[in-house]
Design a protein around this motif. Structure first.
Motif, PDB file in Angstrom:
ATOM      1  N   THR A 159       0.836  -1.181  -0.207  1.00  0.00           N
ATOM      2  CA  THR A 159       0.000  -0.043   0.049  1.00  0.00           C
ATOM      3  C   THR A 159       0.718   1.187  -0.090  1.00  0.00           C
ATOM      4  O   THR A 159       0.369   2.533   0.043  1.00  0.00           O
ATOM      5  N   ALA A 160       2.280   1.258  -0.116  1.00  0.00           N
ATOM      6  CA  ALA A 160       2.866   2.326   0.083  1.00  0.00           C
ATOM      7  C   ALA A 160       3.072   3.046  -1.327  1.00  0.00           C
ATOM      8  O   ALA A 160       2.879   2.596  -2.395  1.00  0.00           O
ATOM      9  N   GLU A 161       2.928   4.539  -1.060  1.00  0.00           N
ATOM     10  CA  GLU A 161       3.159   5.343  -2.247  1.00  0.00           C
ATOM     11  C   GLU A 161       4.504   5.627  -2.593  1.00  0.00           C
ATOM     12  O   GLU A 161       5.459   5.119  -1.756  1.00  0.00           O
ATOM     13  N   LEU A 162       4.712   6.115  -3.731  1.00  0.00           N
ATOM     14  CA  LEU A 162       6.032   6.336  -4.279  1.00  0.00           C
ATOM     15  C   LEU A 162       6.960   7.212  -2.868  1.00  0.00           C
ATOM     16  O   LEU A 162       8.204   6.946  -2.875  1.00  0.00           O
ATOM     17  N   VAL A 163       6.256   8.236  -2.406  1.00  0.00           N
ATOM     18  CA  VAL A 163       6.958   8.865  -1.425  1.00  0.00           C
ATOM     19  C   VAL A 163       7.358   8.340  -0.335  1.00  0.00           C
ATOM     20  O   VAL A 163       8.464   8.552   0.466  1.00  0.00           O
ATOM     21  N   ASP A 164       6.653   7.105   0.396  1.00  0.00           N
ATOM     22  CA  ASP A 164       6.761   6.349   1.242  1.00  0.00           C
ATOM     23  C   ASP A 164       7.857   5.399   0.871  1.00  0.00           C
ATOM     24  O   ASP A 164       8.757   5.140   1.874  1.00  0.00           O
ATOM     25  N   LEU A 165       8.025   4.734  -0.294  1.00  0.00           N
ATOM     26  CA  LEU A 165       9.082   4.167  -0.832  1.00  0.00           C
ATOM     27  C   LEU A 165      10.781   4.896  -0.811  1.00  0.00           C
ATOM     28  O   LEU A 165      11.679   4.426  -0.158  1.00  0.00           O
ATOM     29  N   ALA A 166      10.356   6.065  -1.175  1.00  0.00           N
ATOM     30  CA  ALA A 166      11.707   7.062  -1.352  1.00  0.00           C
ATOM     31  C   ALA A 166      11.948   7.173   0.377  1.00  0.00           C
ATOM     32  O   ALA A 166      13.073   7.290   0.595  1.00  0.00           O
TER      33      ALA A 166
ATOM     34  N   PHE B 168      13.776   3.556   1.681  1.00  0.00           N
ATOM     35  CA  PHE B 168      14.759   2.920   1.086  1.00  0.00           C
ATOM     36  C   PHE B 168      15.698   3.967   0.324  1.00  0.00           C
ATOM     37  O   PHE B 168      15.227   4.717  -0.617  1.00  0.00           O
ATOM     38  N   GLU B 169      17.006   3.903   0.711  1.00  0.00           N
ATOM     39  CA  GLU B 169      18.134   4.635  -0.099  1.00  0.00           C
ATOM     40  C   GLU B 169      18.160   3.885  -1.557  1.00  0.00           C
ATOM     41  O   GLU B 169      18.406   2.753  -1.628  1.00  0.00           O
ATOM     42  N   GLY B 170      18.603   4.633  -2.512  1.00  0.00           N
ATOM     43  CA  GLY B 170      19.168   4.126  -3.753  1.00  0.00           C
ATOM     44  C   GLY B 170      17.843   3.740  -4.710  1.00  0.00           C
ATOM     45  O   GLY B 170      18.009   2.869  -5.433  1.00  0.00           O
ATOM     46  N   LEU B 171      16.760   4.141  -4.484  1.00  0.00           N
ATOM     47  CA  LEU B 171      15.487   4.007  -5.125  1.00  0.00           C
ATOM     48  C   LEU B 171      15.726   4.368  -6.374  1.00  0.00           C
ATOM     49  O   LEU B 171      15.923   5.718  -6.895  1.00  0.00           O
ATOM     50  N   GLU B 172      15.280   3.309  -7.509  1.00  0.00           N
ATOM     51  CA  GLU B 172      15.513   3.525  -8.848  1.00  0.00           C
ATOM     52  C   GLU B 172      13.967   3.603  -9.508  1.00  0.00           C
ATOM     53  O   GLU B 172      12.929   3.116  -8.870  1.00  0.00           O
ATOM     54  N   TYR B 173      13.933   4.432 -10.610  1.00  0.00           N
ATOM     55  CA  TYR B 173      12.766   4.542 -11.298  1.00  0.00           C
ATOM     56  C   TYR B 173      12.833   4.126 -12.892  1.00  0.00           C
ATOM     57  O   TYR B 173      13.136   4.921 -13.663  1.00  0.00           O
ATOM     58  N   PRO B 174      12.755   2.699 -13.067  1.00  0.00           N
ATOM     59  CA  PRO B 174      12.998   2.234 -14.476  1.00  0.00           C
ATOM     60  C   PRO B 174      12.051   2.476 -15.616  1.00  0.00           C
ATOM     61  O   PRO B 174      12.365   2.391 -16.677  1.00  0.00           O
ATOM     62  N   GLY B 175      10.913   2.877 -15.137  1.00  0.00           N
ATOM     63  CA  GLY B 175       9.979   3.336 -16.182  1.00  0.00           C
ATOM     64  C   GLY B 175       9.284   2.083 -16.853  1.00  0.00           C
ATOM     65  O   GLY B 175       8.774   2.307 -17.857  1.00  0.00           O
ATOM     66  N   LEU B 176       9.097   1.043 -16.104  1.00  0.00           N
ATOM     67  CA  LEU B 176       8.406  -0.251 -16.813  1.00  0.00           C
ATOM     68  C   LEU B 176       7.270  -0.469 -16.205  1.00  0.00           C
ATOM     69  O   LEU B 176       6.673   0.375 -15.392  1.00  0.00           O
ATOM     70  N   GLU B 177       6.093  -0.812 -17.088  1.00  0.00           N
ATOM     71  CA  GLU B 177       4.882  -0.725 -16.995  1.00  0.00           C
ATOM     72  C   GLU B 177       4.399  -1.458 -15.648  1.00  0.00           C
ATOM     73  O   GLU B 177       4.986  -2.827 -15.408  1.00  0.00           O
TER      74      GLU B 177
ATOM     75  N   ALA C 184      12.350   0.552  -8.223  1.00  0.00           N
ATOM     76  CA  ALA C 184      13.126  -0.646  -8.242  1.00  0.00           C
ATOM     77  C   ALA C 184      14.262  -0.485  -7.316  1.00  0.00           C
ATOM     78  O   ALA C 184      14.602   0.777  -6.839  1.00  0.00           O
ATOM     79  N   LEU C 185      14.757  -1.404  -6.657  1.00  0.00           N
ATOM     80  CA  LEU C 185      15.929  -1.347  -5.754  1.00  0.00           C
ATOM     81  C   LEU C 185      16.791  -2.628  -5.965  1.00  0.00           C
ATOM     82  O   LEU C 185      16.324  -3.813  -6.000  1.00  0.00           O
ATOM     83  N   THR C 186      18.010  -2.152  -6.079  1.00  0.00           N
ATOM     84  CA  THR C 186      19.025  -3.071  -6.386  1.00  0.00           C
ATOM     85  C   THR C 186      19.724  -3.607  -5.171  1.00  0.00           C
ATOM     86  O   THR C 186      20.380  -2.833  -4.522  1.00  0.00           O
ATOM     87  N   LEU C 187      19.653  -4.735  -4.781  1.00  0.00           N
ATOM     88  CA  LEU C 187      20.493  -5.507  -3.594  1.00  0.00           C
ATOM     89  C   LEU C 187      21.777  -6.227  -4.376  1.00  0.00           C
ATOM     90  O   LEU C 187      22.045  -6.005  -5.413  1.00  0.00           O
TER      91      LEU C 187
END
Length: 360
Positions: free
Chosen positions: A43-50, A53-62, A67-70
């Motif tokens: 239920t997290a919004e984008l601002v909640d995810l940001a 989590f540090e290093g959040l990415e926005y790949p633009g996939l449908e 996204a987050l890379t571990l």
């Protein structure tokens, strides 16, 4: 941070995380191993995810918000409102309750032995169905739908799909579907070219280079991504090899290493993975000659931490032919002899004697 830490952070923040899509299906079918990709719905919004989590990415996939890379896993935070490319991907799993959730109509599809293919059938559908056949106990229908013209999926989607196919239990099923529906030449032409190169039956009774490759994948002991990519690409240089004397595929391993690197680079696989696959492809013929080569002349290659995997690649390659395992055992004995000699304190790394010993 590990995937379970991401789930725990979302749970502590009250965002009710669930495994979605392939990740939920992996849990349902008890697929083992560290996932290369993980799909999480919450239920997290984008601002909640940001904020979490540090290093959040926005790949633009449908259907993917972020996204987050571990270290070993790529995590996708997905929206619950985007229709999945296949009904089976509507399954979700709540880790906190260890409970699955799906529309009632989905459960007969989950339990059916045959995989239902969507129509119309696009490249995205072909990739999705290839993953489902590779990772889960489904069989394709005897007739396949016609592939309709459609845009190419994004490069990241293609790379993720190939990783999921190859780390599945039966990747040859998914790859065969891509070949039979003619999605293979549209997506990955270097692989499709292997279908047109036929082996001499005395050495490779299993058929074309493509059929040999699928057969070699069946002999893996574990669905490791690096090994599986090396098996998939080990003969990719054969279509461009030029005959030399009795050698029909002269220098195909060297050619293949270059093509494999380009293929993986075009799909944006990590450069370290490109290097490792190129090494395995370039030297995949070496173990067969190992008993006849002076170890000191190839000490650097033998000392590589990838050499045990090179032996495993050779075993899979050899096992797909009629020749039997004896050359593999000989290569293993030669490698063990090298390791024993390398531990000798009176020899340098190239196995040259440092001190002459005289016994009177």
């Amino acid at each position: 941070m590990e995937p379970r830490d991401v789930l725990a952070s979302l749970d502590r923040a009250g965002h009710r995380p669930r495994l979605a899509g392939y990740s939920a299906l992996d849990r349902y079918f008890k697929v083992k191993g560290t996932p290369t990709h993980l799909w999480i719905q919450s239920t997290a919004e984008l601002v909640d995810l940001a904020r979490l989590f540090e290093g959040l990415e926005y790949p633009g996939l449908e259907g993917v918000e972020a996204a987050l890379t571990l270290e070993d896993t790529r995590i996708y935070f997905v929206t619950p409102h985007t229709p999945p490319p296949h009904p089976l991907l509507a399954l979700t799993h709540d880790p906190s309750r260890d409970a699955f959730q799906a529309p009632d109509a989905l459960y007969p599809l989950l339990r059916s032995p045959a995989l239902a293919l969507p129509t119309p059938f696009t490249l995205s559908h072909a990739l999705t169905c290839a993953v489902l056949l590779s990772r889960y106990p489904y069989t394709p229908p005897p007739t396949l739908p016609t592939l309709i013209p459609s845009p190419h999926p994004p490069t990241e989607t293609q790379a993720a799909t190939l990783s999921l196919i190859l780390t599945g239990r039966t990747p040859w099923h998914g790859l065969a579907l891509l070949s039979r529906t003619e999605a293979l030449p549209r997506l990955w032409p270097p692989l499709a070219r292997l279908r047109d190169v036929h082996h001499v039956k005395d050495y490779h009774p299993e058929g074309s280079v493509w059929e040999h490759t699928l057969e070699a994948l069946k002999h893996r002991k574990r669905p490791d991504l690096l090994l599986s990519l090396a098996i998939l690409l080990h003969d990719i240089g054969k279509p461009d090899a030029v005959p030399h004397g009795t050698n029909r595929f002269h220098l195909h391993a060297n050619i293949g290493a270059r093509i494999a690197r380009t293929f993986l680079r075009d799909l944006d696989f990590p450069s370290s993975l490109q290097d490792d696959v190129a090494f395995l492809v370039r030297y995949h013929m070496l173990p067969g000659a190992l008993p006849r080569i002076p170890p000191r002349s190839i000490a650097e290659i033998l000392s590589s931490p990838l050499f045990p995997m090179l032996l495993e690649l050779y075993r899979c390659d050899l096992s797909s032919t009629f020749r039997g395992p004896q050359p593999y055992y000989q290569a293993c004995r030669a490698y063990r002899s090298f390791l024993k000699a390398r531990r000798n304190p009176f020899r340098d790394p190239r196995l040259r004697r440092l001190i002459k010993l005289y016994v009177e």
